[in-house]
Structure formats: C-alpha cells, structure tokens
Motif scaffolding. Structure first.
Motif, PDB file in Angstrom:
ATOM      1  N   LYS A 198       0.872  -1.446   0.144  1.00 56.01           N
ATOM      2  CA  LYS A 198       0.276   0.148  -0.053  1.00 56.01           C
ATOM      3  C   LYS A 198       1.178   0.949  -0.209  1.00 56.01           C
ATOM      4  CE  LYS A 198      -3.762  -0.232   0.322  1.00 56.01           C
ATOM      5  NZ  LYS A 198      -4.885  -0.600  -1.182  1.00 56.01           N
ATOM      6  N   GLY A 199       2.157   1.355  -0.171  1.00 56.28           N
ATOM      7  CA  GLY A 199       3.055   2.733  -0.100  1.00 56.28           C
ATOM      8  C   GLY A 199       4.456   2.166  -0.475  1.00 56.28           C
ATOM      9  N   VAL A 200       5.014   3.118  -0.838  1.00 58.71           N
ATOM     10  CA  VAL A 200       6.785   3.155  -1.801  1.00 58.71           C
ATOM     11  C   VAL A 200       7.172   3.972  -1.108  1.00 58.71           C
ATOM     12  CG1 VAL A 200       7.866   2.402  -3.318  1.00 58.71           C
ATOM     13  CG2 VAL A 200       5.654   0.619  -3.468  1.00 58.71           C
ATOM     14  N   ILE A 237       8.675  -0.782   1.704  1.00 59.24           N
ATOM     15  CA  ILE A 237       7.214  -0.932   1.354  1.00 59.24           C
ATOM     16  C   ILE A 237       6.915  -1.429   2.304  1.00 59.24           C
ATOM     17  CG2 ILE A 237       7.798  -1.406  -0.844  1.00 59.24           C
ATOM     18  CD1 ILE A 237       7.845  -4.767   0.056  1.00 59.24           C
ATOM     19  N   ALA A 238       5.030  -0.425   2.057  1.00 61.19           N
ATOM     20  CA  ALA A 238       4.366  -0.590   3.712  1.00 61.19           C
ATOM     21  C   ALA A 238       3.233  -1.889   3.065  1.00 61.19           C
ATOM     22  CB  ALA A 238       3.468   0.361   3.477  1.00 61.19           C
TER      23      ALA A 238
END
Lengths: 365, 365, 365, 365
Positions: free
Chosen positions: A241-243, A290-291
């Motif tokens: 969900k995130g980078v 990353i998430a």
C-alpha cells in the motif's frame, strides 16, 4: 498491456493461477551467453516458498522450477527462457466457502466485477503465489547484474505490526523466519505471530530492500524514471500500500539544507536520495521501503455481501499467511532486480557501453 | 521507452526543455468526438503556473497553450493532439553559476553522467516545468472521464514541512496559495514560508489526491495494476520520494480485522483500500498521498564537486520555489487523471462497454 | 498504440494534419552527443517536397524544419527532439467538393466510418504530407548510422505504370524528377506523365530501396524480424500495396539450389535474400521493393456515394500528384533508415557493443 | 521488444525451440467469457502439423496442445492463457552435420553472428515449428472474431514453383495436401513434388489468404495501419519474401480510373484495395498474398563456409519439407486472424462499441 508482462527490454510474461496445473513465466530479451541452470534459480524460490516455518502458510509446495527453453548447453541463447513451476498441492475444497461471497480487503470482488467471472480456487490469478515466477526471473537478472557490474540485492523486515525491528546487521537476515536483520527480537516476533494466529487475525509489515553496486546513469527521464519504475514494481506486489525511496515520507519535514546529499571527491556524503536523482541512479545504493497491509483472508468474521448483493458474513479457513509481509522480502528483492536489469539494457541501447567522460566518484553507501 | 511517453492507450509524448523555444506534448489515442478547445485546458495550466503568489518562483510565464492538431471544428478527430506552450521568460544567465558544478539533491549530476552532456539552462529536461504539458493532457483526460463516467479529481496539501494541515473542507482549496483544504492555518503557513525564504532554505510537503466517480473494474492484474500505475505516475513527478494508496504506511500496524473494508448492500463501509483491491478499482474514491522533498536549488551554501571532481561550494540564486510541493497539487491530479483515462480505454479494449452482470453496489466515499 | 508512434527504441511520434497549423514529430531515444542542426535535415525534406517539377503537385510548401528541443549547443542531449514544420499553403477551398462524398480508392470513407467524423481538408491525417516529418526523422537516423557503421541509403524508381525503367547507374537518380537510375528513358517518362495529366488519370510505380554498410546481426526473432519490420514500415507508406525483400515474388519459381546464397570466405556469392536471413541482417545490402498504387484523387469522374448512402459521381480537382510514386523514393529510404536505426539500438540493448566472435565475412554487394 | 511477443492488446508471447522439451505461447488480453477448450484449438494445429502427406517432412509429431492457464470451467477468465505443446520426436542427431557450417539461405549464419552462439538442433528457434503455437493462438482469435462479428478466414496455394494453380472453388482446399482451391491439377502438383524430392531440390510457393465478415474501421493511422500490420505478420512467417494486399504489384501498371474501387449503395463494385483504404478496413474481404522461398535445407550440395571462415560444402539430410509453402496456408490464416483480433480490441479501446453514424454499406466480396 493486459498486465501480464513486466519490463520493456528484459520482459517477463507471467502466467498461471494458484490452483491450475502450473504457473510460470517467459523471459524475453535476456542477453546471450549467460551460464544458467535451474540451480541458479531454485535457491531464490526456496527463500520465498511456503511451508518453511509455522508463521507462513502450511501449503506444502516444493516450487520446483524447470527451464523449458532459451538455454543450450548451459548458456542462454538470447531467445525466450520459459520457467515452469508445477502446482502440486491444490486442495481447492478449502476455498469452497468463498465462491459466492467476497472477502473484505480481497480482490474477490474486483476480479468478479471486472471480468464478470473469476477463478476462485486459491485466489486464482490474484494469489501471491504468482510472485514465484517473478522470483525465478529475478534470479536470472541478479546473476547477470552481478557478473556485469557486481550489483547485489538484499532486504529485511523493519516493522511487524506495531513492532519496530532494530537493524543489527545483514548477517542475521537468513537466520530467522522473518527476514529480520536482527537477532535479539526474534522471540518477541514469534510470540507476536503466535498470538495473532490464535486470535484468527493478521497484521501488516514494512520491508526495506536495497541494491548495491549500481552503475551510475540508469533510469529514463521523463517517465520511466528509475524510482518511478521501482514504485511501480513494488506497489504491484500483492498487499503493498505504500512505497518510499530513500528518505521517503521523512523528506516532507526535512529542510533543503538537510536533505540534499552533498558530493565530495570521495563520494556522496549521505543518501537521502536513496540512490536516485532526477529519476537516474547516482551510483549510491538504491534504497526502497514498502508497506504491506494485513492479510485479508482471516478466520475472524467480517461483514460482506454475496453475488446477489445480499448481506452475509465471511470467515476464511484454509492455509493463509497471517502476515503476507513475512515472505515479501525475496519478492521485493526480485522486483528491484528486474527493474535494474531492464534499465541496464535500456541504458546501453541509447548510450552504449562506452566509457563515461570522467571516472565515477566513489559511491557512498 | 526512452521515457518521454506516458500511458499505453491514451499516450502522452512530452518534449521540450525549460529554456528551449517551447515545451509541449502529443496525445495519441484520444477518443474521437470530444468537444475540445484551448479553453478546456488553459484553466488547469493556470492553476499550476509560476508567478501566482510570493511563495512560488517569480518566473513570469503565461503558459499559453495552443492546440496544433487533432481537433477539427471543435471536436477531437481521433488523431494526435499536439499541445504547444512557448517559453517566453528564459533568463538563462541566472543559471550560469551551475554550469560546471552539481547542486546537491539535484539531477545535474546524474544527467551529466548518463548522457555525457546536459542542457543546464533552467534544469533543462529535469525542470518541473515539463509537468505543464502533462497538466494540459490531464485536462483532456479529465473532460473525457467527466463526460463518460462523472469522474472528478481533487487534491490538497496535507502537510508543509513539520506543519500538519487540518482538513476543513474541499471548498477552501482554491482560496489560498497552498492548495490547503483549510482556512484557519493559512497565516501560519505564510509565515512559515516567509521565514524559510529569508533563511535561504526550502522544505518538503505532503499532498493528497483523489478521484471520485470511478468506474468499478479499472486496472490490470498482474503488473499494470491501477495502484502500481498510480505509484509510477506520482513517483515520476519531480521531487516525489514516497507514494501511498489508501491507508498506506498506516496499514503496517493495522490488523486484518480493522483494515479490510467490509461490504454492505449500500456500499463499502470504509476505504482503507484507497479504492483499489487486487490492483482493480472498487468503485470507491481512489485516494493517494505523496511525499515531496525540499527543493534542491537553495541559496544556502552546500558542499559539492565540479566536473573535474574537485571539491567546491554551491549556492543557487535565481527564481526557485522554496517548496516545490506548493504547485504539485494540480500536477498530481493530472497524473492521476491520465492513469484512470488510460485504464478506462484498456478496460473497454478487453472487456467492452457491455453491462456488468449485476448492478454495482453503491460506492462508499 | 493508436498508430502515431513508429519504432521501439528510436521512437518517432508523428502529429498534424495536411491543412492544420503545423505537422511534426517527436523523436525519443536518439543517442546523445550526435552533432545535429536543421541543415542535417532540410536537404532530405527538400528531396521530398512538392512543387519541384511539373509532374508533382503544385502545392507550394517550403517545408522548413525547426528543431524545438533535444539539442543543446549543436549536440543531441538524449532527450526528445521535436521537429516542427509549419503548413503555409493550405488553400482548403480546393477540397470543398469532397466534404460529403468519398473518393474511390481513398481513405475518405474509412476515416469517416472509423471515427464518425473526419478532417477533410487536404486529406487531413491521411495525407501523404504526413510523411514529411518521417523524412526529417529519417535524416537523423541516417546521420547516426553513417557515423556509427558507415551505413548509407539509396533508392530509385524501377517501373512507372507499364514502363520498366532500366538500371543504368545510381549517379542518375538525382538528375531527373522521377528518381530514375537512368538517363536515357527520361523523355519517355516525361511524355507518359504529360499524357496522363492531360487525360485526368493517374498511374502506379515500383520503387527499389537499399541500405549498404549494414552491420551483421540486426533483427529480432521471432516477430520483430528485420524484414517483417521493413515490410511494416514500407507497407505503411501511403498508397503502397506490396513489399518484396530480395528476390521477393521471383523466389516462388526459384529452386533451392538457385535461391540460397552461397557463402565464401570473401562473402556471399549472391543476394537473393536481400540481406536478411531468419529475420536477421547478413551484412549484405538490404534490398526491398514496393508497389505503389495510382493516385485516387483524379479528375476523371468515378461512381461513389455520399454520406447519406446515395449514389453520386466524384471528380477531384485541386493539386494532386498524378503518380504518388514519384516522391516516394526519399520516403522509402527514410523509413528503411528508421527501421535499421531502431534495430541497431535494440541489438546493442541485448547483445552489447562487444566484438563478435570472428571477423565478419565481407559482404557481397 | 526482443521479438517474442506478437500483438499489442491480444498479445501472444511465443517460446521454445524445435528440439527443446516444449514449445508454446502465452496469450494475454483475451476477452473473458469465451468458451474455450483444447478441442477448439487442436483441429487448426492438425491442419499445420508435419507427417500428414509424403510432400511434407516425415517428422512425426502429434502437436498435442494443453491449456495450462486462463480458463476456468470452460470459459476464459481474462487472464493469460498458456498453450503448451510438448516436443516428442526430436531426433537431433540428424542435424549433427550442420553444427559447424552454415546452410546457404538459412538462418544458421545470422543467429550465430547475432548471439555469438546458437542452438543448432532442428534449427533451434529459427525452425518453422515455432509457428505451431501461433496457429494455436490464432484458433482462439478466430473463435472470438467468429462469435463477435462472423469473421472467417480461408486461404489457398495459388502457385507452386512455376505452376499457377487455377482457382476452382474453396471447397477443394481441404481435399488435397497442397491447400489448393483446385481439384484438376492435383496429380500435376504431386508429380512435380515427387520429381523435386528425387532431385534433392526444393521450390517456392505463393499463398493467398482472406478474411470475410470484417468490421469496418479496423486499423490505426499513421503507423499501425491494418495493411502494414498484415505485412509485418505475414513477412514474419518463415521463408516469406513478399507480401501483397489486394491488387498488390499489379497496381503498379493500373490507372487510377481502373484501380479505385467505386462505391455504390449496394457496396463496393470491386476490391483492388484488398479491403483496406488508408490503413483502415473497408468492410470488404481482406485479401493478401505471400511469396515463399524454396526450402534452404536441401540434399543437393552447395558451397559455404565453416565457423572458422574456411570454404566447405553443405548437403542437408534429415526430414525437411521440399516446399515449406505447403504447410503455410493455415499459418498465414492464423497470423491474419491475430492481426484482426488485435485491431478489433484496439478499435474498441479508442472508439468504443458504439453504433456508427450510418448503416454500413454492404461489403462487396
């Protein structure tokens, strides 16, 4: 175009479903003359595969890779390399209860709405199992980059749920089931996972991945920037969900006087950039985080609807990772390797193998 | 391939340098029959352009767009639409002092190393000025999506340096120079910027961008996932170091019982997913956040090297935004629009315009 | 994807309509460091341009090219090169009579059916005028290939209507309006054209085009074969209905003992292959021929329908080439150059600039 | 990019070598919901396969196709369809004599020069055997096009060596080993082939291929023209040296008054265009012809060189088609189908499924 090919010049076309007869990929554009056998690929698949600790899915899948083409007498020929992995443990009946309902947080609903039908067995095409061929292709890229430039890849888990994992040294990563660069917190992590599993719940994770020995000059302005392609590759991994690149979201509160990495004749003095400036590699380590969201297939009941739009409750049994992030480290390394491989070939297409006008400044690591 | 074309089916090829005669883009693949004049595009360019407040670069550039092709009697013809923006204020001498040195945190160094030469005037190709044609192309995409599906785009700044900006309502965004969805903190933000400018320093920002009225089913597994393409598009904007979809990095510490958005006959009950599951749009709002690093061109001196590799000190004068994030909101909106436009065309290529098998559940917003 | 970009690594995106404000192209992927000014490009445009003899359209268009980007201090920078050609002679009223009818053999009908509307002025996007930017891009490719490998391009008309044109020597091509490699038949060709024009009719032509000094090894199996890409490039030129490589259709009646070009230590003993085997260049001259159909815009009346589907008669006045083949030679040369340029970059992406394992055998020409 | 993927939206990635463990392809972008089993594909493979008459190679290969992915409960799911064909008859020793020499007219030499090494077994990647997966993919495209538009494909041999084959009717094609639309000349063709085989020689062929029931409007200007893509697809088939659309090379000697197909309310009055104007389908039959060169692997000795560049003589034994054109008809049909399929998807991406502004005029056939 329809989403199954990764890369422009080192192109990996992925096929298969979680519970079909086989999964695999076709690698097109690999330089000829690379020594390659299954033994170069299998160890990376083994790092990723399920069933290796009690904290990951107990699906027992050997993930044995077979090279079907593109190699002759132990050398790549420049023609497509097909990697095939047979599915051997398909126990589809475990998923029978999700045929007509949609797991909250899962792709069940969107696949069905997009295509009008879906293969529900084990998540079908949306299963994280489809990362296995990418790990295989990544192993090929890693070998070539290592030989060409000395580039290496590594990664570790830096957060599990609420628990920050202190960085104690890369040497620890291979000695615990979490890919933690840490020896002292492992018991804490194991207890945490055990209690989660008991509660029928799941949790997210944060992974850090790096490349070292990266040549200067990889990445294309304006759009195929190295960091943009890394973001694309990593956000495309299941559940991400995130980078972040380099300082990532920390850079919001930084000043320009602090953030900009100073250059010295001995190299960069810091690496807030994460090894990329203007979309092009600086020669420093490329660093990304990353998430990963918590697994959506959990035993605890959640509200949902069925295919007729009626309210229902979903509880997912079967063998699922309570934290998909645990197996994400080798996947993220592979995707980073595929991005760098592709850009290495793109770079020499436009700029050739010619020497650059001055000696590189040494890279800060 | 060499990085100047964005998109697969709604393809935008960008050209130009900050201080060359003109910048622009060619849009290929726009559906025919769309009513289009410069008046549809210019307002978006005006939202992005420099010189509109004391907090952004004082370069005075009207950014007037001209449609050179692809429109006949006010309708798109299906052939390429060339948008041209003449550069009128090029004061190149302002940059004379950076010809032989590399600004820390800037693409000066990497461009030079990649290509062996670079156009230093105003950052050349690495200038944020090259986002102007993308904002123009985004305006075309926005108009088509609005007519086809009612899709709309909006964005706001949610953090400036250390200052969190409270969300008070979308109606405030157009009434302050920061694109803040806030009326009460504006004076605080202005003071903050004034002191930064006085100090010769710069700062980062966080931007949130959303699409509403998104059709279900956009996005391709396995690699051209909607969220992966959004990450690619947003990370490719100048100075962006991080991208989040939905709950983003917060999802690391969430439990599965909390994160997974429950489905009800009235729609999703929450939107941790940010409108994307398994890489495919759910019909909810698509929500993304980006981290923007502080401007690298600052007056405060920093250590660097020159082209001969010798140590030197760099101070950048000239007209630079002390926070590039201030003008990033319309750019991020445009890039999001371009991603959705491209996926709308891709979806109908494979799946057609046919009705989906059941009525969509209403989207939670 | 929507058909306005040619090439994979040396990518030329074409825009414009015959009677719009301008036509042009954006070249992305050009290697950096190539010395380039308008003077490198203009001569090729002058070879193609209208109004140069009584046998071609009397539209008087200087076709002056302007480089808008991608060049700094006389060298390509590796960023996109935009070539712009202003349209100056647009006399659109000449075409007023074709707004509602469809010329037999012309794209009027198909454009209208595909897009639901069309720009009728001068053929709009379907005009052969759009080959001008390709000739410009081809000039850039030719310069790079000449410097890199000594590759050169040449072409000539080999048949005009029923008249076979004997090959007397390449030195004649520049000295007659037909690009005939012939000095003795020119009067015959001129009489033939004069009588055609008087009759209000048109005729086809056959053109031969060649590349010399071609490196061995260009072309990708299985699909981006060099000959397949040449066929694609040449068949895409306006009015082309056939393409041959080497012996072409003559090879149907050849025996294997005759067709296969024998290899000797001094080179190939013949060139039935036309310089391509298995889709990969042999190092011999690459030789192709094309068939060009007669111009569809003729004064003689033909039966057609109008937009309501009612029968009508069409006679086309205005300034049209009675044989579009006359100006096709420089266009075909340019397209061949663009194909080779693209494959040169593709080859070095995968195989590098490294030396090949043995010295090449000398190429038979 | 490296040449193993065909198509843009209906993408077929081919892999394998003649004598490796398997050949196959991955089809990405197939619309979901198409009923598909191996029984839809196998009959087309059977039309192409070797060993079916004494005039083709006696290699005995059942070419049994297996669907590995992309189909669930008999319907395509919209995800990649992997077709696998195991190689069962690999008798590699037959080719031992060509390891160090280059067959005149064969890709032996160019593969070796391009990649620095080659897989010599059965021609490796350059074998016509690699057309089998394309015939398989073509069967999928044919089924979809038939259901969507009623499009059908057919082809026949029109010339074998010096012998013109008269067109007597499509019903004859399936009843002779030559795919001749003729019943009266079969004995002549058989005698001709027998004498060739006895002489250890080979010969070329001409094939005609057609699509009927083609929707109006397929094809993209300026470069992805329907006829340009057909030329690319057909020239890419092994041994093809020429491609014609419609009147082809005959159009050179035609006048405009003769060539341009007149339009009537009942349809086009002729089909010199071959169903394509301005690169876009007219709704008429799409008609193309190809020239196939004689097989290069022949028993008769020819001069060549070895890998050290020394002169030698090559005679090829083993099982080779004395006329590769004999099995080319189903291959050409498949490639034409793949082109039309791709353009059908491209068209609906840009222009949608919406009704066109007037009823189509009936197509002339």
């Amino acid at each position: 175009m329809a989403g199954s090919t990764f890369g422009e010049l080192f192109r990996v076309t992925n096929f298969g479903e979680s519970h079909g007869p086989a999964i695999g990929c076709v690698i097109d554009g690999c330089p000829p003359g690379l020594a390659l056998t299954e033994a170069d690929i299998q160890p990376e698949l083994d790092r990723r595969r399920p069933g290796t600790s009690r904290h990951v899915t107990q699906r027992n899948e050997p993930d044995t890779v077979e090279i079907l083409s593109g190699v002759y007498e132990g050398l790549t020929t420049g023609t497509p390399i097909c990697l095939l992995i047979r599915n051997t443990d398909q126990r589809s009946k475990d998923y029978g209860n999700i045929l007509d309902t949609f797991r909250p947080g899962h792709a069940d609903y969107t696949y069905w709405r997009k295509y009008g039908l879906r293969d529900p067995r084990g998540g079908g095409r949306s299963s994280a199992r489809l990362t296995a061929p990418m790990v295989g292709a990544g192993a090929v890229a890693r070998k070539w980059l290592r030989q060409a430039y000395g580039t290496e890849f590594r990664g570790c888990m830096t957060q599990l749920g609420e628990i920050d994992i202190a960085f104690e040294g890369w040497e620890h990563v291979g000695h615990n089931p979490f890919f933690a660069a840490n020896a002292s917190q492992i018991a804490q992590l194991e207890d945490y996972m055990d209690s989660l599993r008991k509660a029928g719940d799941s949790v997210g994770a944060r992974i850090r991945v790096e490349a070292t020995g990266v040549p200067v000059g990889l990445g294309e302005p304006l759009f195929d920037k190295l960091d943009a392609d890394i973001a694309y590759a990593l956000m495309g991994i299941n559940a991400v969900k995130g980078v972040e690149i380099g300082a990532g979201f920390r850079s919001v509160a930084q000043r320009g006087t602090e953030h900009g990495d100073e250059l010295t004749p001995e190299g960069f003095a810091s690496n807030n950039a994460g090894g990329v400036l203007g979309g092009i590699s600086t020669g420093q380590d490329v660093v990304a985080s990353i998430a990963i969201k918590p697994t959506s297939s959990i035993r605890s009941p959640k509200a949902s609807i069925d295919r007729a739009g009626q309210p229902t409750t979903v509880e997912t049994f079967g063998r699922h990772d309570p934290c998909v992030g645990i197996r994400a480290t080798p996947i993220a390394e592979a995707m980073l390797a595929l991005v760098l491989m592709d850009h290495a070939l793109r770079h020499r297409a436009q700029c050739g193998d010619v020497a650059l006008p001055i000696d590189p400044i040494p890279a800060h690591r």
